[in-house]
Design a protein around this motif. Sequence first.
Motif, mmCIF file in Angstrom:
data_model
loop_
_atom_site.group_PDB
_atom_site.id
_atom_site.type_symbol
_atom_site.label_atom_id
_atom_site.label_comp_id
_atom_site.label_asym_id
_atom_site.label_seq_id
_atom_site.Cartn_x
_atom_site.Cartn_y
_atom_site.Cartn_z
ATOM 1 N N SER A 181 0.797 -1.231 0.000
ATOM 2 C CA SER A 181 0.000 0.000 0.000
ATOM 3 C C SER A 181 0.829 1.280 0.000
ATOM 4 N N PHE A 182 2.109 1.208 0.381
ATOM 5 C CA PHE A 182 2.954 2.401 0.368
ATOM 6 C C PHE A 182 4.061 2.283 -0.681
ATOM 7 N N ILE A 183 3.818 1.475 -1.692
ATOM 8 C CA ILE A 183 4.785 1.294 -2.778
ATOM 9 C C ILE A 183 4.169 1.775 -4.083
ATOM 10 N N THR A 184 4.783 2.761 -4.695
ATOM 11 C CA THR A 184 4.362 3.206 -6.020
ATOM 12 C C THR A 184 5.570 3.782 -6.755
ATOM 13 N N GLY A 185 5.561 3.645 -8.061
ATOM 14 C CA GLY A 185 6.689 4.099 -8.864
ATOM 15 C C GLY A 185 7.891 3.173 -8.790
ATOM 16 N N ALA A 186 7.700 1.960 -8.282
ATOM 17 C CA ALA A 186 8.807 1.015 -8.104
ATOM 18 C C ALA A 186 8.928 0.086 -9.308
ATOM 19 N N ILE A 187 10.161 -0.264 -9.636
ATOM 20 C CA ILE A 187 10.445 -1.274 -10.655
ATOM 21 C C ILE A 187 11.094 -2.439 -9.915
ATOM 22 N N LEU A 188 10.370 -3.509 -9.729
ATOM 23 C CA LEU A 188 10.817 -4.627 -8.902
ATOM 24 C C LEU A 188 11.487 -5.696 -9.769
ATOM 25 N N PRO A 189 12.793 -5.900 -9.623
ATOM 26 C CA PRO A 189 13.450 -6.956 -10.392
ATOM 27 C C PRO A 189 12.982 -8.336 -9.933
ATOM 28 N N VAL A 190 12.663 -9.180 -10.890
ATOM 29 C CA VAL A 190 12.360 -10.590 -10.620
ATOM 30 C C VAL A 190 13.291 -11.363 -11.546
ATOM 31 N N ASP A 191 14.565 -11.404 -11.163
ATOM 32 C CA ASP A 191 15.604 -11.772 -12.121
ATOM 33 C C ASP A 191 16.674 -12.706 -11.585
ATOM 34 N N GLY A 192 16.431 -13.267 -10.401
ATOM 35 C CA GLY A 192 17.404 -14.187 -9.837
ATOM 36 C C GLY A 192 18.738 -13.555 -9.502
ATOM 37 N N GLY A 193 18.784 -12.243 -9.439
ATOM 38 C CA GLY A 193 20.017 -11.538 -9.128
ATOM 39 C C GLY A 193 20.807 -11.070 -10.332
ATOM 40 N N THR A 194 20.195 -11.104 -11.502
ATOM 41 C CA THR A 194 20.906 -10.679 -12.716
ATOM 42 C C THR A 194 21.416 -9.252 -12.599
ATOM 43 N N MET A 195 20.554 -8.343 -12.155
ATOM 44 C CA MET A 195 20.935 -6.934 -12.098
ATOM 45 C C MET A 195 21.796 -6.592 -10.890
ATOM 46 N N ALA A 196 22.047 -7.579 -10.028
ATOM 47 C CA ALA A 196 22.987 -7.338 -8.945
ATOM 48 C C ALA A 196 24.416 -7.252 -9.456
ATOM 49 N N SER A 197 24.632 -7.754 -10.677
ATOM 50 C CA SER A 197 25.967 -7.757 -11.271
ATOM 51 C C SER A 197 26.226 -6.478 -12.041
ATOM 52 N N ASN A 198 27.504 -6.075 -12.076
ATOM 53 C CA ASN A 198 27.876 -4.921 -12.904
ATOM 54 C C ASN A 198 28.192 -5.338 -14.332
ATOM 55 N N GLY A 199 27.997 -6.601 -14.656
ATOM 56 C CA GLY A 199 28.182 -7.079 -16.021
ATOM 57 C C GLY A 199 29.519 -7.712 -16.302
ATOM 58 N N GLN A 200 30.477 -7.537 -15.410
ATOM 59 C CA GLN A 200 31.783 -8.133 -15.616
ATOM 60 C C GLN A 200 31.741 -9.625 -15.274
ATOM 61 N N PRO A 201 32.591 -10.424 -15.902
ATOM 62 C CA PRO A 201 32.609 -11.863 -15.605
ATOM 63 C C PRO A 201 33.191 -12.128 -14.222
ATOM 64 N N ALA A 202 32.910 -13.327 -13.713
ATOM 65 C CA ALA A 202 33.450 -13.726 -12.413
ATOM 66 C C ALA A 202 34.972 -13.720 -12.469
ATOM 67 N N GLN A 203 35.585 -13.269 -11.368
ATOM 68 C CA GLN A 203 37.042 -13.184 -11.314
ATOM 69 C C GLN A 203 37.569 -13.983 -10.116
ATOM 70 N N ALA A 204 38.783 -14.491 -10.244
ATOM 71 C CA ALA A 204 39.368 -15.271 -9.154
ATOM 72 C C ALA A 204 39.593 -14.376 -7.953
#
Length: 255
Positions: free
Chosen positions: A232-255
């Motif tokens: 009821s107090f949420i509006t204008g939100a874009i809720l990711p349902v992406d398994g954490g895809t957008m948590a990444s900055n796009g770079q590949p995993a590094q050692a």
Amino acid sequence: MGKRFEGKVAIVTGAGSGIGEATARAFVAEGAGVVLVDSVEEKVRDVADSLPTAQALWLQADVADADAWQTVVDAAIDRWDRLDVLVNNAGTFTSGDITDISPDEWRRVVETDLSSVFYGTRAALPFLRETRGSIVNTSSVSGEAADWRMSPYNAAKGGVSNFTKAAALDNGGFGVRVNAVAPGLIWTDLTQSQAEDEELKREFSERIALGRGGRSEEVAAAVLFLASDEASFITGAILPVDGGTMASNGQPAQA
């Protein structure tokens, strides 16, 4: 299961398959009356026929046709005399180099994915303002950051995300909340070709924090949350349902 939407009415577009179908089924399970809308008559009719008659009404309509929206909204009002939720979910996409995408392809994607959201919102708002209802749009992680060779889809979904925010600002004073879900890779009819490509599936899994694609029902659960009084107090939100895809900055995993 609770009945968060008992006595309420929702319109769900793209309801003949995938996320739209799962969302329509979830609303019905939670007590709502639902107008199921899709461009493919056979699909949407079959889904509606599998639901309780008292709670489901199907319509074949092209959501990219502004005039069709009056028929869609009128169907809800004529049947149940109210409208509480609009889910703008219908979508399509095309891919290719910008120089290879025709103006007709561009228009088809933008009209279906973006303009339909404006048309539906415009038609539904007079009734949603009466019930202090809500709108949930289906954007995408592709509306938050771009893909290779998918410029029409990226442009359309980016527009959906920002339109969602604009509509939230314009309608908060009427008590109408407007939000969006941003799915990542979800296994639906639209992603069937990806599901059959084992190498592509592996590459996607490496970029998704949870290591898998999502299910339509997982997106539907997020849609129902945003449409419910729990948000009821949420509006204008874009809720990711992406398994954490957008948590990444796009770079590949590094050692």
